[in-house]
Design an enzyme around this catalytic site. Structure first.
Site, PDB file in Angstrom:
ATOM      1  N   LYS A  35      42.993 -19.864   7.278  1.00 12.11           N
ATOM      2  CA  LYS A  35      43.502 -18.737   8.391  1.00 12.11           C
ATOM      3  C   LYS A  35      42.409 -18.233   9.282  1.00 12.11           C
ATOM      4  O   LYS A  35      41.145 -18.754   8.947  1.00 12.11           O
ATOM      5  CB  LYS A  35      43.922 -17.408   7.185  1.00 12.11           C
ATOM      6  CG  LYS A  35      42.755 -16.893   6.378  1.00 12.11           C
ATOM      7  CD  LYS A  35      43.207 -15.950   5.344  1.00 12.11           C
ATOM      8  CE  LYS A  35      41.952 -15.398   4.690  1.00 12.11           C
ATOM      9  NZ  LYS A  35      42.630 -14.591   3.473  1.00 12.11           N
ATOM     10  N   ARG A 130      48.478  -5.098  -2.444  1.00 11.30           N
ATOM     11  CA  ARG A 130      48.279  -5.245  -0.989  1.00 11.30           C
ATOM     12  C   ARG A 130      49.766  -5.939  -0.640  1.00 11.30           C
ATOM     13  O   ARG A 130      50.200  -5.694   0.153  1.00 11.30           O
ATOM     14  CB  ARG A 130      46.948  -5.942  -0.910  1.00 11.30           C
ATOM     15  CG  ARG A 130      46.797  -6.291   0.601  1.00 11.30           C
ATOM     16  CD  ARG A 130      45.464  -6.949   0.848  1.00 11.30           C
ATOM     17  NE  ARG A 130      45.548  -8.382   0.227  1.00 11.30           N
ATOM     18  CZ  ARG A 130      44.801  -9.286   0.497  1.00 11.30           C
ATOM     19  NH1 ARG A 130      43.378  -9.112   1.326  1.00 11.30           N
ATOM     20  NH2 ARG A 130      44.780 -10.759   0.073  1.00 11.30           N
ATOM     21  N   TYR A 244      18.411  -0.576  25.409  1.00 10.31           N
ATOM     22  CA  TYR A 244      19.271   0.569  25.532  1.00 10.31           C
ATOM     23  C   TYR A 244      18.633   1.681  24.557  1.00 10.31           C
ATOM     24  O   TYR A 244      18.354   1.256  23.401  1.00 10.31           O
ATOM     25  CB  TYR A 244      20.762   0.078  25.058  1.00 10.31           C
ATOM     26  CG  TYR A 244      21.282  -0.465  26.587  1.00 10.31           C
ATOM     27  CD1 TYR A 244      21.485   0.088  27.484  1.00 10.31           C
ATOM     28  CD2 TYR A 244      22.048  -1.815  26.232  1.00 10.31           C
ATOM     29  CE1 TYR A 244      22.370  -0.531  28.583  1.00 10.31           C
ATOM     30  CE2 TYR A 244      22.693  -2.291  27.065  1.00 10.31           C
ATOM     31  CZ  TYR A 244      22.914  -1.800  28.295  1.00 10.31           C
ATOM     32  OH  TYR A 244      23.638  -2.331  29.506  1.00 10.31           O
ATOM     33  N   MET A 292      25.553  -6.309  24.748  1.00 13.18           N
ATOM     34  CA  MET A 292      26.935  -7.048  24.887  1.00 13.18           C
ATOM     35  C   MET A 292      26.409  -8.637  24.585  1.00 13.18           C
ATOM     36  O   MET A 292      26.965  -9.192  24.033  1.00 13.18           O
ATOM     37  CB  MET A 292      27.654  -6.735  25.870  1.00 13.18           C
ATOM     38  CG  MET A 292      28.851  -7.456  25.898  1.00 13.18           C
ATOM     39  SD  MET A 292      29.993  -7.113  27.311  1.00 13.18           S
ATOM     40  CE  MET A 292      30.355  -5.654  27.138  1.00 13.18           C
TER      41      MET A 292
HETATM   42  C1  LIG Z   1      41.946 -14.935   2.478  1.00  9.96           C
HETATM   43  C2  LIG Z   1      42.719 -15.436   1.369  1.00  9.96           C
HETATM   44  C3  LIG Z   1      42.314 -16.643   0.221  1.00  9.96           C
HETATM   45  C4  LIG Z   1      41.007 -17.205   0.325  1.00  9.96           C
HETATM   46  O1  LIG Z   1      39.923 -16.323  -0.104  1.00  9.96           O
HETATM   47  P1  LIG Z   1      38.451 -16.461  -0.214  1.00  9.96           P
HETATM   48  O2  LIG Z   1      37.888 -15.635  -0.875  1.00  9.96           O
HETATM   49  O3  LIG Z   1      37.953 -16.866   1.205  1.00  9.96           O
HETATM   50  O4  LIG Z   1      38.124 -17.930  -0.987  1.00  9.96           O
HETATM   51  C5  LIG Z   1      42.895 -16.702  -0.647  1.00  9.96           C
HETATM   52  N1  LIG Z   1      44.213 -16.255  -0.936  1.00  9.96           N
HETATM   53  C6  LIG Z   1      44.677 -15.215  -0.325  1.00  9.96           C
HETATM   54  C7  LIG Z   1      45.917 -14.374  -0.581  1.00  9.96           C
HETATM   55  C8  LIG Z   1      43.902 -14.707   0.845  1.00  9.96           C
HETATM   56  O5  LIG Z   1      44.373 -13.910   1.778  1.00  9.96           O
END
Ligand SMILES: *Cc1c(COP(=O)(O)O)cnc(C)c1O
Length: 349
Positions: A35, A130, A244, A292
């Site tokens: 992702k 969640r 800055y 930046m």
């Molecule tokens: C991002 C995610 C993972 C991967 O987790 P890592 O800690 O990066 O290995 C697995 N399952 C879900 C539901 C996630 O959101």
């Protein structure tokens, strides 16, 4: 060239997957979570390298990420979507042949109505609160789900990076109870879960961060290497400020290198006056604030002016700089900016 160089080592990525695959055990399928553009490293290259190494199942966060995945991988690998089936997703899920992990009764209903017979999985909430169906909802939905033949049941651990947390065992227990008597593959372990041991591996693991060289996979090979060009150097007299807000003042004659890279490139502003960059093996402190596009680095102790200074290198991991910035390696990686000249190595095997 004024931009930083981000070098991404696909052989290291593949080696990390192989190590986590070996740790998952021979009977367990090891998928890959890619992702957020492959944790910021470029999902096309990342997914292709992993696919060549033998990964058949991938996880993304949202259906929109599926287009780049199909372009990289072609039609056969299975692509699961953590956010499930959202309003407006049906065409994408259908056309790109994605497998949504359905998270609620609402999503189950949407999926079965819009795409009857299309593959899906179900996410169960084992205590993180969640995503996923809670035990009571699941009890109601389970007969319908079973009749439709889900591809996967998954849950997610809230504290997998804390091996001593009681939460891990409790969530595993809850997930096992919720899935009792079903012969659908189950997955609860991401990177942290793999390292908790075989009880957590079930039928499939789905690591993300460990593939990209991040904690809690301490044995990971670093994947991202970041080198920033020096644009200019100057000699600063005692009492003169730098940057800055004049937050740093020279106490002795100091040679300062101004380097290309800043918070617009994901070099988190909280690193100001704290981080170090490396000239080979030699650490050089960041002085003053992160701008930046620029950093100012104390190189007084070097006997030459380097052409580049390294932020991510063999001496400094994403987790090292995350600690300095008060964040985690995940945020460092996914913040790496679009301006870097990106070069990929390896990944052909
Ligand atoms: C991002 C995610 C993972 C991967 O987790 P890592 O800690 O990066 O290995 C697995 N399952 C879900 C539901 C996630 O959101």
């Amino acid at each position: 060239m004024g931009t930083g160089h981000l070098q991404i080592d696909l052989d290291a990525l593949v080696a990390n997957w192989k190590a986590l695959d070996a740790a998952s055990g021979a009977q367990v399928e090891t998928a890959a979570t890619v992702k957020a553009d492959g944790y910021g490293l470029g999902v096309g290259k990342v997914a292709r390298a992993l696919s060549r190494a033998g990964v058949n199942r991938f996880f993304i966060a949202v259906a929109e990420e599926g287009a780049a995945m199909r372009e990289a991988l072609g039609p056969s690998p299975e692509i699961f979507v953590y956010s499930g089936h959202m309003p407006g997703d049906s065409d994408m899920i259908g056309d790109l042949h994605l497998t949504p992990m359905l998270n609620s009764i609402e999503q189950l209903t949407r999926h079965f109505e819009a795409l009857p017979g299309h593959p899906f999985g179900v996410q169960l909430d084992s205590g993180m609160n969640r995503l996923g169906l809670e035990p009571a909802e699941w009890a109601a939905a389970r007969p319908i789900v079973e009749a439709q033949g889900p591809a996967l049941l998954q849950s997610h651990l809230a504290c997998a990076d804390e091996p001593d947390s009681e939460m891990n065992r409790a969530q595993l227990q809850q997930f096992i109870e919720m899935t009792e008597g079903m012969n659908t593959p189950r997955s609860i372990a991401a990177t942290g879960g793999i390292l908790l041991g075989p009880d957590y591996h079930l039928e499939m693991t789905r690591p993300g961060i460990g593939l990209y060289g991040g904690a809690p996979f301490d044995d990971a090979h670093p994947v991202a290497h970041l080198s920033l060009p020096v644009i200019q150097t100057r000699d600063v007299e005692p009492g003169e400020p730098v940057g800055y807000g004049c937050t740093w003042t020279a106490e002795e004659p100091t040679r300062v290198a101004t380097v290309s890279g800043g918070y617009a490139d994901g070099i988190i502003r909280a690193m100001g006056n704290k981080a170090v960059l490396f000239d080979g093996d030699v650490p050089c402190p960041l002085v003053g604030r992160v701008s930046m596009d620029l950093l100012t680095i104390d190189i007084t102790h070097l006997d030459h002016v380097p052409s580049h200074l390294d932020l991510l290198c063999e001496h400094q991991t994403v987790d090292d700089i995350a600690d300095v910035a008060g964040t985690i390696g995940y945020e460092i990686l996914t913040s790496l900016g679009a301006r870097y000249a990106r070069r990929y190595s390896g990944g052909q095997g």
